[in-house]
Design an enzyme around this catalytic site. Structure first.
Site, PDB file in Angstrom:
ATOM      1  N   LYS A 123      91.228 -66.313 -70.239  1.00 37.54           N
ATOM      2  CA  LYS A 123      89.905 -66.807 -69.877  1.00 37.54           C
ATOM      3  C   LYS A 123      88.910 -66.328 -70.935  1.00 37.54           C
ATOM      4  O   LYS A 123      88.545 -65.162 -70.985  1.00 37.54           O
ATOM      5  CB  LYS A 123      89.440 -66.300 -68.506  1.00 37.54           C
ATOM      6  N   GLU A 151      73.439 -49.127 -73.358  1.00 37.32           N
ATOM      7  CA  GLU A 151      73.883 -50.093 -74.362  1.00 37.32           C
ATOM      8  C   GLU A 151      72.950 -51.307 -74.303  1.00 37.32           C
ATOM      9  O   GLU A 151      72.948 -52.058 -73.332  1.00 37.32           O
ATOM     10  CB  GLU A 151      75.326 -50.523 -74.105  1.00 37.32           C
ATOM     11  N   GLU A 203      88.486 -52.476 -72.958  1.00 34.61           N
ATOM     12  CA  GLU A 203      87.641 -52.118 -74.101  1.00 34.61           C
ATOM     13  C   GLU A 203      86.225 -52.447 -73.678  1.00 34.61           C
ATOM     14  O   GLU A 203      85.869 -53.618 -73.548  1.00 34.61           O
ATOM     15  CB  GLU A 203      88.072 -52.889 -75.351  1.00 34.61           C
ATOM     16  N   CYS A 224      80.004 -53.973 -79.818  1.00 38.48           N
ATOM     17  CA  CYS A 224      80.228 -52.799 -78.968  1.00 38.48           C
ATOM     18  C   CYS A 224      80.301 -51.518 -79.778  1.00 38.48           C
ATOM     19  O   CYS A 224      79.990 -50.434 -79.261  1.00 38.48           O
ATOM     20  CB  CYS A 224      81.485 -52.991 -78.127  1.00 38.48           C
TER      21      CYS A 224
END
Length: 468
Positions: free
Chosen positions: A171, A376, A246, A280
């Site tokens: 997906k 973040e 991750e 990231c």
């Protein structure tokens, strides 16, 4: 090349979704609709998992070398589409052309080539006493991938899983699903056996949740937010399925007092703003020795101010748009709430009238415990923080719930000593280049497991001892 896709890829065939609904894919530079993909359903996931399960025994029983030959053909077919890959990512994500060619198209091809070569040279079976130690595929893998590196993150999972002998249901992100279709066009052309690789597009709450909780999925490999990773872990835990995650990052770039500050700052700003900060591993916290702090702040502000913002297909553009209006609003919220000293960019910087653009923004004198330094942001926002000693730098760098990446600059031995103390999955010393064959993954809430190279292959394998 069309951006209208109305089929899923299941069991080696292009098939319609069980739902007539579709998802709009937006061009974030123009805010116009670029194309549509199917809004897949849980029923579509059932069909894809069944196809993957039916194909598993045959694929797992194929030698690794033979699987490597399939990956080799897939690489050739995908490499022939490199120009289309870069263009598609430029349109659906807004990555500037040069970066799209080098990273968004080039990196996944390098990773895929690596797994084809790795499969051609399988590691010999190990003997421990009277035990033969063998490595076998986990089974059916559900791969759920993000929008920021929409082909690289797919290939990092798919190539490793296929080399290991697993079958896959993928997906891709609903924000950037179009480039995944180029991979499946290549897979169809390369003759990847039916059911080995399947595609179901759709939203996370529908298709992603169905994959994560599916009793026929033996492992879920996910890249994305820590919050979603937590939900996937809970769903997989109900059936004791393996997960590889991750997740987020808030990486520190530590600049010691004996560093080449000019290079460290320029490279650091470039790292923080790569892909418009939607990375990231971005070094979004710049930690600078107090004796070099003013110099670094001035240089960071000047460097950020030189970044041109605009059309990703303009060769002069250094910073494209963010992926969506929602992401732009989220990033601007952090900028608006910040209490630190603004030295570049900000809310009032001039920007194109259309598109989801945010100016390259730098804050100085950032409190290490503040939202700017802890959350973040996933946009072009850099926080600069002073430190007084190596111990102080390490303490600030490790003061994060994340631990994905980082950098250290200084005399080689001293910088390496600091790098060893950082609680993070990867550290670059004095600008060491990214290695696509080294293990990639995080500590703490940055994830579980590793991707890339032999370490990524091992994530998709079970280890068995056979006593003789």
């Amino acid at each position: 090349m069309t951006f209208e896709r109305d089929r899923l890829y299941v069991g080696g065939e292009w098939v319609p979704s069980s739902s007539p609904s579709s998802i709009e894919v937006e061009n974030p530079t123009t805010e116009e609709v670029l194309g549509h993909v199917p809004a897949g359903t849980a029923s579509d996931v059932d069909g894809a998992v069944a196809a993957a399960r039916a194909a598993f025994d045959g694929w797992a029983g194929t030698s690794m070398a033979a699987r490597g030959e399939v990956l080799d053909r897939l690489h050739a077919a995908l490499a022939a589409r490199a120009g289309d890959i870069a263009r598609t990512v430029g349109l659906e994500l807004g990555t500037p052309r040069k970066v799209a060619e080098r990273v968004q198209a080039g990196l996944p091809l390098t990773v895929l080539r690596g797994y084809a070569d790795l499969a051609a040279r399988p590691v010999p079976e190990e003997t421990v006493g009277n035990s033969l130690v063998v490595h076998e595929p986990v089974g059916v893998v559900g791969a759920i991938t993000p929008w920021n590196y929409p082909l690289h993150q797919v290939v990092a999972k798919v190539a490793a899983a296929l080399a290991a002998g697993c079958t896959v249901v993928l997906k891709p992100s609903e924000l950037t699903p179009l480039v995944a279709y180029l991979l499946f066009d290549a897979a169809d052309e390369a003759g990847v056996p039916a059911g080995v690789l399947n595609l179901v597009t759709g939203t996370g709450p529908v298709v992603g949740a169905a994959i994560a909780g599916h009793p026929g999925v033996d492992m879920v490999s996910f890249t994305g937010s820590t919050a979603t990773g937590r939900a996937i872990t809970h769903a997989a835990a109900d059936r004791i399925a393996r997960v590889a995650l991750e997740l987020g990052g808030k990486s520190a770039n530590v600049i010691l007092d004996d560093a080449d500050v000019t290079r460290a700052v320029k490279v650091g700003v470039g790292n923080a703003f790569l892909n418009s900060g939607q990375t990231c591993t971005a070094w979004t916290r710049m930690l600078v020795a107090r004796s070099r702090y003013d110099e670094a702040v001035s240089l960071a502000a000047k460097t950020a101010g030189s970044y041109s913002v605009g059309d990703p297909f303009d060769d002069g553009t250094r910073l494209g748009p963010l992926v969506s209006a929602a992401q732009k609003a989220r990033v601007l919220g952090f900028v608006e709430r910040a209490s630190a000293r603004l030295v570049a960019g900000g809310l009032d910087a001039p920007l194109p009238s259309a598109g989801h653009f945010v100016a390259p923004t730098v804050f100085a004198d950032v409190d290490p415990a503040s939202e700017l330094a802890q959350e973040e942001i996933f946009g072009p926002v850099l926080s600069i923080i002073p430190f007084d000693s190596d111990d102080d730098a390490v303490a600030i760098a490790n003061n994060s719930r994340y631990g994905l990446a980082g950098g250290v600059w200084g005399s080689p031995d001293r910088a390496l000593a600091v790098a060893r103390r950082l609680r993070t999955g990867a550290v670059d010393v004095n600008g060491g280049a990214f290695n696509p064959f080294a293990p990639f993954g995080g500590y703490k809430q940055s994830g579980i497991g590793r991707e890339l190279g032999q370490y990524g292959l091992a994530e998709f394998q079970q280890t068995k001892a056979i006593q003789r």
